[in-house]
Design a protein around this motif. Structure first.
Motif, short mmCIF file in Angstrom:
data_model
loop_
_atom_site.label_atom_id
_atom_site.label_comp_id
_atom_site.label_asym_id
_atom_site.label_seq_id
_atom_site.Cartn_x
_atom_site.Cartn_y
_atom_site.Cartn_z
N GLU A 99 0.86 -1.17 0.00
CA GLU A 99 0.00 0.00 0.00
C GLU A 99 0.90 1.23 0.00
N GLU A 102 2.40 7.01 1.86
CA GLU A 102 2.94 8.38 1.97
C GLU A 102 3.51 8.69 0.60
N PHE B 18 7.42 1.91 11.57
CA PHE B 18 6.97 2.32 10.24
C PHE B 18 6.48 3.77 10.25
N SER B 22 7.95 6.61 7.80
CA SER B 22 7.14 7.19 6.72
C SER B 22 6.82 8.66 6.94
N TYR B 40 8.35 11.18 -4.26
CA TYR B 40 8.73 10.08 -3.38
C TYR B 40 7.48 9.32 -2.96
N GLU B 41 7.68 8.07 -2.61
CA GLU B 41 6.58 7.25 -2.09
C GLU B 41 7.13 6.33 -1.00
N VAL B 42 6.31 6.08 0.01
CA VAL B 42 6.62 5.08 1.02
C VAL B 42 5.59 3.96 0.87
N HIS B 43 6.10 2.75 0.74
CA HIS B 43 5.22 1.58 0.56
C HIS B 43 5.26 0.69 1.79
N LYS B 44 4.07 0.25 2.20
CA LYS B 44 3.97 -0.72 3.29
C LYS B 44 3.58 -2.06 2.66
N TYR B 45 4.44 -3.06 2.83
CA TYR B 45 4.17 -4.34 2.19
C TYR B 45 3.13 -5.12 2.96
N LEU B 46 2.22 -5.70 2.22
CA LEU B 46 1.08 -6.39 2.82
C LEU B 46 1.10 -7.86 2.42
N TYR B 56 9.72 -7.99 2.36
CA TYR B 56 10.08 -6.71 2.96
C TYR B 56 8.94 -6.18 3.81
N TYR B 61 10.80 5.02 -2.08
CA TYR B 61 11.29 5.24 -3.44
C TYR B 61 11.38 6.74 -3.66
#
Lengths: 106, 106
Positions: A99, A102, B18, B22, B40-46, B56, B61
């Motif tokens: 997801e 940010e 996290f 973020s 930029y983007e922050v990804h939370k892996y699900l 991860y 990014y």
């Protein structure tokens, strides 16, 4: 927003046709996803001076509005998508689903 | 366009905040990068049903116009950036540098 990614690790003796991956496989995959996929990118990992060698050769990122629609597209077009993989690689990728929590533009 | 990424692997006993990553660490990093960082983007892996467990925990990014300017920003602000890392994690990340070779919007 969600992001599906697939990353191919550097692997001794592994075969990876980056050109086919970036110009055929991923664009075909994206066509199957339809409007649910709002953007895609293919990244080629590079060595950078003073940094450790890259862990991955390349990766693709697909930004998606709906996980359900993504699952439905995989169920419908999985044979074409997965059947295409041996044409460019024999490396087992890392597949991830995230997801985007940010984000910002400068 | 280039993309710098940092990804934190799932690690037994590892510590990862996290929220701090973020909302504090990455936005601070991005401010140091200035106009060279276009997004930029922050990804939370699900976890996703039927898929293997995530490799991860999360990743960031940063899309950049210039590798030289990125290196200069790291040299100038590295102490502040690296000094902030123990505040949110003790996990060694995978850092990568890539070129965006193919992209499209739907």
């Amino acid at each position: 927003m969600f992001c599906a990614s697939v990353a191919y690790p550097v692997q001794e003796g592994g075969r990876f046709d980056f050109e086919y991956f970036s110009t055929h496989h991923i664009p075909m995959f994206v066509r199957f996803l339809g409007n649910n996929c709002v953007r895609y990118e293919v990244h080629k990992y590079l060595a950078s001076p003073g940094a450790p060698a890259p862990t991955y050769l390349g990766a693709a990122y697909m930004w998606l509005q709906s996980g359900e629609a993504f699952g439905a597209a995989l169920a419908q077009h999985g044979d074409a998508i997965y059947g295409d993989i041996p044409r460019f690689t024999d490396i087992e990728p890392v597949r991830q689903w995230s997801e985007v929590v940010e984000a910002g533009d400068n």
